[in-house]
Design a protein around this motif. Structure first.
Motif, PDB file in Angstrom:
ATOM      1  N   UNK A 108       0.973  -1.237  -0.112  1.00 40.60           N
ATOM      2  CA  UNK A 108       0.114   0.074   0.125  1.00 40.60           C
ATOM      3  C   UNK A 108       0.845   1.100  -0.131  1.00 40.60           C
ATOM      4  N   UNK A 109       0.689   2.212  -0.864  1.00 42.98           N
ATOM      5  CA  UNK A 109       1.466   2.989  -1.198  1.00 42.98           C
ATOM      6  C   UNK A 109       0.826   4.545  -0.932  1.00 42.98           C
ATOM      7  N   UNK A 110       1.394   5.431  -0.362  1.00 45.79           N
ATOM      8  CA  UNK A 110       0.741   6.945  -0.037  1.00 45.79           C
ATOM      9  C   UNK A 110       1.751   7.688  -0.719  1.00 45.79           C
ATOM     10  N   UNK A 111       1.485   8.712  -1.460  1.00 47.07           N
ATOM     11  CA  UNK A 111       2.470   9.802  -2.328  1.00 47.07           C
ATOM     12  C   UNK A 111       1.817  11.186  -1.848  1.00 47.07           C
ATOM     13  N   UNK A 112       2.934  11.942  -1.550  1.00 46.87           N
ATOM     14  CA  UNK A 112       2.623  13.426  -0.972  1.00 46.87           C
ATOM     15  C   UNK A 112       3.816  14.074  -1.400  1.00 46.87           C
ATOM     16  N   UNK A 113       3.582  15.152  -2.026  1.00 42.71           N
ATOM     17  CA  UNK A 113       4.780  16.227  -2.109  1.00 42.71           C
ATOM     18  C   UNK A 113       6.072  15.370  -2.888  1.00 42.71           C
ATOM     19  N   UNK A 114       5.849  14.651  -3.597  1.00 40.17           N
ATOM     20  CA  UNK A 114       7.041  13.935  -4.150  1.00 40.17           C
ATOM     21  C   UNK A 114       7.689  12.963  -3.440  1.00 40.17           C
ATOM     22  N   UNK A 115       7.213  12.684  -2.281  1.00 38.80           N
ATOM     23  CA  UNK A 115       7.717  11.630  -1.192  1.00 38.80           C
ATOM     24  C   UNK A 115       6.485  10.590  -1.271  1.00 38.80           C
ATOM     25  N   UNK A 116       6.943   8.991  -0.968  1.00 40.39           N
ATOM     26  CA  UNK A 116       6.470   8.036  -0.793  1.00 40.39           C
ATOM     27  C   UNK A 116       6.706   7.275   0.277  1.00 40.39           C
ATOM     28  N   UNK A 117       5.576   6.708   0.865  1.00 38.12           N
ATOM     29  CA  UNK A 117       5.643   5.833   2.125  1.00 38.12           C
ATOM     30  C   UNK A 117       4.888   4.535   1.759  1.00 38.12           C
ATOM     31  N   UNK A 118       5.109   3.515   2.317  1.00 37.07           N
ATOM     32  CA  UNK A 118       4.682   2.241   2.109  1.00 37.07           C
ATOM     33  C   UNK A 118       4.625   1.304   3.277  1.00 37.07           C
ATOM     34  N   UNK A 119       3.552   0.391   3.034  1.00 36.34           N
ATOM     35  CA  UNK A 119       3.389  -0.781   4.047  1.00 36.34           C
ATOM     36  C   UNK A 119       2.949  -1.863   3.552  1.00 36.34           C
ATOM     37  N   UNK A 120       3.445  -3.153   3.751  1.00 36.47           N
ATOM     38  CA  UNK A 120       3.176  -4.357   3.251  1.00 36.47           C
ATOM     39  C   UNK A 120       1.755  -4.972   3.697  1.00 36.47           C
ATOM     40  N   UNK A 121       0.882  -5.479   2.977  1.00 30.76           N
ATOM     41  CA  UNK A 121      -0.241  -5.887   3.313  1.00 30.76           C
ATOM     42  C   UNK A 121      -0.478  -7.483   2.638  1.00 30.76           C
ATOM     43  N   UNK A 122      -0.981  -8.372   3.490  1.00 31.22           N
ATOM     44  CA  UNK A 122      -1.156  -9.678   3.094  1.00 31.22           C
ATOM     45  C   UNK A 122      -2.767  -9.696   2.993  1.00 31.22           C
ATOM     46  N   UNK A 123      -3.404 -10.493   1.898  1.00 28.22           N
ATOM     47  CA  UNK A 123      -4.725 -10.934   1.832  1.00 28.22           C
ATOM     48  C   UNK A 123      -4.855 -12.329   2.053  1.00 28.22           C
ATOM     49  N   UNK A 124      -5.437 -12.672   2.959  1.00 25.19           N
ATOM     50  CA  UNK A 124      -5.714 -14.170   3.377  1.00 25.19           C
ATOM     51  C   UNK A 124      -7.269 -14.748   3.179  1.00 25.19           C
ATOM     52  N   UNK A 125      -7.079 -15.903   3.170  1.00 20.43           N
ATOM     53  CA  UNK A 125      -8.653 -16.342   2.909  1.00 20.43           C
ATOM     54  C   UNK A 125      -9.652 -16.146   3.935  1.00 20.43           C
ATOM     55  N   UNK A 126     -10.913 -16.240   3.758  1.00 15.81           N
ATOM     56  CA  UNK A 126     -11.847 -16.011   4.988  1.00 15.81           C
ATOM     57  C   UNK A 126     -11.957 -17.274   5.879  1.00 15.81           C
ATOM     58  N   UNK A 127     -11.569 -17.165   6.989  1.00 19.00           N
ATOM     59  CA  UNK A 127     -11.783 -18.323   7.985  1.00 19.00           C
ATOM     60  C   UNK A 127     -13.155 -18.851   7.839  1.00 19.00           C
ATOM     61  N   UNK A 128     -13.257 -20.213   7.950  1.00 16.53           N
ATOM     62  CA  UNK A 128     -14.435 -21.216   7.968  1.00 16.53           C
ATOM     63  C   UNK A 128     -14.892 -21.126   9.284  1.00 16.53           C
ATOM     64  N   UNK A 129     -16.034 -20.550   9.831  1.00 16.76           N
ATOM     65  CA  UNK A 129     -16.565 -20.692  11.047  1.00 16.76           C
ATOM     66  C   UNK A 129     -17.259 -22.134  11.351  1.00 16.76           C
ATOM     67  N   UNK A 130     -18.139 -22.370  10.366  1.00 13.09           N
ATOM     68  CA  UNK A 130     -18.886 -23.584  10.443  1.00 13.09           C
ATOM     69  C   UNK A 130     -19.206 -24.291   9.087  1.00 13.09           C
ATOM     70  N   UNK A 131     -19.303 -25.825   8.946  1.00 14.26           N
ATOM     71  CA  UNK A 131     -19.706 -26.393   7.850  1.00 14.26           C
ATOM     72  C   UNK A 131     -21.157 -27.108   8.082  1.00 14.26           C
ATOM     73  N   UNK A 132     -21.979 -26.817   7.339  1.00 16.96           N
ATOM     74  CA  UNK A 132     -23.316 -27.485   7.459  1.00 16.96           C
ATOM     75  C   UNK A 132     -23.566 -28.513   6.251  1.00 16.96           C
ATOM     76  N   UNK A 133     -23.916 -29.642   6.784  1.00 14.91           N
ATOM     77  CA  UNK A 133     -24.145 -30.702   5.815  1.00 14.91           C
ATOM     78  C   UNK A 133     -25.546 -31.073   5.550  1.00 14.91           C
ATOM     79  N   UNK A 134     -26.169 -31.347   4.415  1.00 12.29           N
ATOM     80  CA  UNK A 134     -27.479 -31.357   4.228  1.00 12.29           C
ATOM     81  C   UNK A 134     -27.559 -32.371   3.243  1.00 12.29           C
TER      82      UNK A 134
END
Length: 146
Positions: A108-134
């Motif tokens: 993730x990058x922010x740019x201001x006045x010709x300067x940049x800052x950044x931070x790492x981001x990891x996108x992970x799967x949504x955790x499964x809370x329950x499974x229903x069998x029918x």
């Protein structure tokens, strides 16, 4: 040059030197000290922070940017321009809302006045809370379906 003219020249030069040096009196050189002029703050560093280093697919986080001057003092930077290194992994709105779009890592990058800052981001799967069998009741032998 006549002696009278030489004398006038010496007197004129002496008067000029006395005027430039404060006159040589008891107050000579006693001008009030001047206050140093503080340098104008200049943006030198932009940092980016996320409330978490990971976001679940389809979920959001808020990115924040901070600016610092040449002395490391914080300074107001206004609204930065936001971007991600990979829009396929995560997107970011003009207000800094980051949304996970696909599994992976991006910056993730922010740019201001010709300067940049950044931070790492990891996108992970949504955790499964329950499974229903029918259907909930029934039986099947191996290889059969319900």
């Amino acid at each position: 040059m006549s002696l009278a003219r030489a004398a006038r020249t010496v007197v004129a030069l002496s008067t000029l030197l006395a005027a430039c040096s404060g006159g040589g009196g008891k107050d000579a050189g006693s001008t009030a000290p001047t206050q140093p002029v503080a340098p104008t703050p200049v943006l030198t560093t932009v940092t980016v922070s996320l409330s978490a280093a990971t976001v679940q697919l389809g979920q959001t986080d808020t990115a924040r940017a901070a600016g610092f001057d040449q002395n490391g003092a914080p300074m107001s930077i206004g609204a930065p321009d936001w971007a991600t290194a990979s829009g396929a992994i995560a997107t970011v709105s003009p207000s800094g809302i980051v949304t996970g779009a696909a599994f992976g890592r991006t910056t993730v990058i922010a740019s201001v006045g010709g300067k940049q800052g950044q931070a790492e981001l990891v996108v992970v799967p949504v955790a499964v809370a329950t499974v229903t069998v029918s259907p909930s009741a029934g039986s099947a032998s191996p290889g059969e379906t319900l």
